[in-house]
Design an enzyme around this catalytic site. Sequence first.
Site, mmCIF file in Angstrom:
data_model
loop_
_atom_site.group_PDB
_atom_site.id
_atom_site.type_symbol
_atom_site.label_atom_id
_atom_site.label_comp_id
_atom_site.label_asym_id
_atom_site.label_seq_id
_atom_site.Cartn_x
_atom_site.Cartn_y
_atom_site.Cartn_z
ATOM 1 N N GLY A 1 -0.498 5.616 -5.349
ATOM 2 C CA GLY A 1 0.752 5.971 -6.013
ATOM 3 C C GLY A 1 0.592 6.860 -7.231
ATOM 4 N N SER A 2 1.708 7.035 -7.930
ATOM 5 C CA SER A 2 1.830 7.994 -9.027
ATOM 6 C C SER A 2 0.783 7.775 -10.113
ATOM 7 C CB SER A 2 3.217 7.875 -9.647
ATOM 8 O OG SER A 2 3.256 8.528 -10.891
ATOM 9 N N THR A 3 0.331 8.895 -10.693
ATOM 10 C CA THR A 3 -0.621 8.814 -11.798
ATOM 11 C C THR A 3 0.029 8.266 -13.066
ATOM 12 O OG1 THR A 3 -0.145 11.100 -12.359
ATOM 13 C CG2 THR A 3 -2.059 10.715 -10.965
ATOM 14 N N THR A 4 1.358 8.089 -13.074
ATOM 15 C CA THR A 4 2.006 7.471 -14.229
ATOM 16 C C THR A 4 1.774 5.956 -14.253
ATOM 17 O OG1 THR A 4 4.076 7.224 -13.019
ATOM 18 C CG2 THR A 4 3.841 9.207 -14.351
ATOM 19 N N GLY A 5 1.103 5.438 -13.225
ATOM 20 C CA GLY A 5 0.844 3.994 -13.119
ATOM 21 C C GLY A 5 0.129 3.406 -14.324
#
Lengths: 137, 422
Positions: free
Chosen positions: A61-65
């Site tokens: 999933g997103s690197t904003t994790g």
Amino acid sequence: MKIKAKPVTKGVAEGEAIVSNMPISFTGGMDPDTGIIREPGHELEGKSVAGKILIFPVGKGSTTGSWQFYAAFKRGNAPKGIINNTVEGVVAVSAIITEIPMVYAPENDPLACIKTGDFIRLDADNGIVEIITKANQ
Amino acid sequence: MINLETEQKEMLRGSMGPGVSKAMEILYAYGQCYDARQMIPVTSVHVAGNFPVLMDEGIEWLEKLAEDGARVSVFTTKNPEMFDLERAEALNVPTFYQVRQKRIHEVLKKLGIIPTYSCHHYLVGNVPKFGDHIAWASSGSQVYANSVIGARSNRDGDHVALAAAITGVIPEWGLHLTKNRKAEVLVDVGRLDLKNFSTADYKALGWQLGKKIGMKIPAFVNLPANIDIEAIKGILYTITVTGATGLVHMVGITPEAPTLEAAFAGPPPKTPDITVSQNEIDAAYKEISSSSEKKVDLVIFGCPQCTIQEIKEITAMLDGRKLNSETRLWICTSRWVKTLCERMGLLDKLNASGADIVCDIGAADGPHLYLREQGVRVIAVNSAKASYYAHNLFGMETWFGTTRQCVETAVSGKWEGKNHEN
């Protein structure tokens, strides 16, 4: 039983294991207000990982994790340690910035050896995972 | 083991303060995970997180980093925020968000980050050159840099990109290494009638290809020789929504792929691994749209932020007509493109129709938190990426179509594109 693994971070954690055979995304996949996995259809959907040692194959999933994980940590809702089969950047960075113990590339598959509810010791200083008490014994 | 140079060891040890030490600690542990051998200099950094991503804890993390003496040492720009910084009151942005945005703005300035609040930062001087190592933490711009410019960036998150900006280096792994940049799958788009494709059609194509490609590096053949940059952006910015590739070789366009053999660094597959049919393109429109309600509250352009060319096009399509009284039209862009619109008289024309140019935000995420509080529920977009994030992260109902369909929707107040009712 002891399993050798490679450390991402330092530190030692002891606690109850929660095991997922599915990858986990921290963005959208885990609620920072509760630590509950909320991805629809996920095998841990509705279960909280807060204060547990979280074992799963790999991140996704997103690197904003890593921001989501950090917020969960500051709110007391993050797992206290992580064991991954394969390391992935978002999970590694999450462990690094929260300074929780994390290991990867274990010599025995933790998904097979460790069950949810087992009491385990994760020693990232020495790269050792130890099962102290099996659940329901 | 990563072989650190003397200065890098000093950074890790804390000789340059706790902020720099934290940054090097992040990079060192991250590099170890990927068996990097050394750190390499970066020439350009772009960071992404806005308030919905950072939350209060993330702002505090940045403030601590700045208090600990960390400053960027590389040209570093910032992705869009939540609202137009000069028009918070006019846009009725709640104080709650204004207070937090001000803290983000102050800490970014303290860290030395250029407050571009734009995802077309490459239009304002953050332009790496062919072969440069960079860290762009924004999946769309990252794949653009790798595929169009031929600069080298991994799919880094904000923490890694910031750490690289502070230390000036990044672990050498993944797409920084030539051996990892070879094409892995052959994509033939020649079955499609591309000469009649709209930019939205290219986004629908990117949507379907992302699912088929996943994390692999594709090489595209049979793209039209005269394909324009908007169509290329349409494919690239969408392919990272449904997939996670960091590099797309467009044969004849990507600097590293003058030929198919160059893209594969050897003989290419004899037959294509992946093709897309017109039926799949049509199906993508339905998949990307989530709404079944015709009445549209807001038409929002700008994911990525609108270029001056796009705003000219929208203004011409609107042609002085008034918007429907119950529908808003927002054009999201950067401050400097808005300045151009003022000079060219476009802003006056748009405002006379009731449309608005909103700076410092993108159409995918930033403003949706407070727009929802203002009663916006159904939106129309010409961006598949904006549709995906607005729906999945913020609960908006969306219609996806061409720029013209969206403009007509703003005038009539109801969706004027393809109807996907079941």
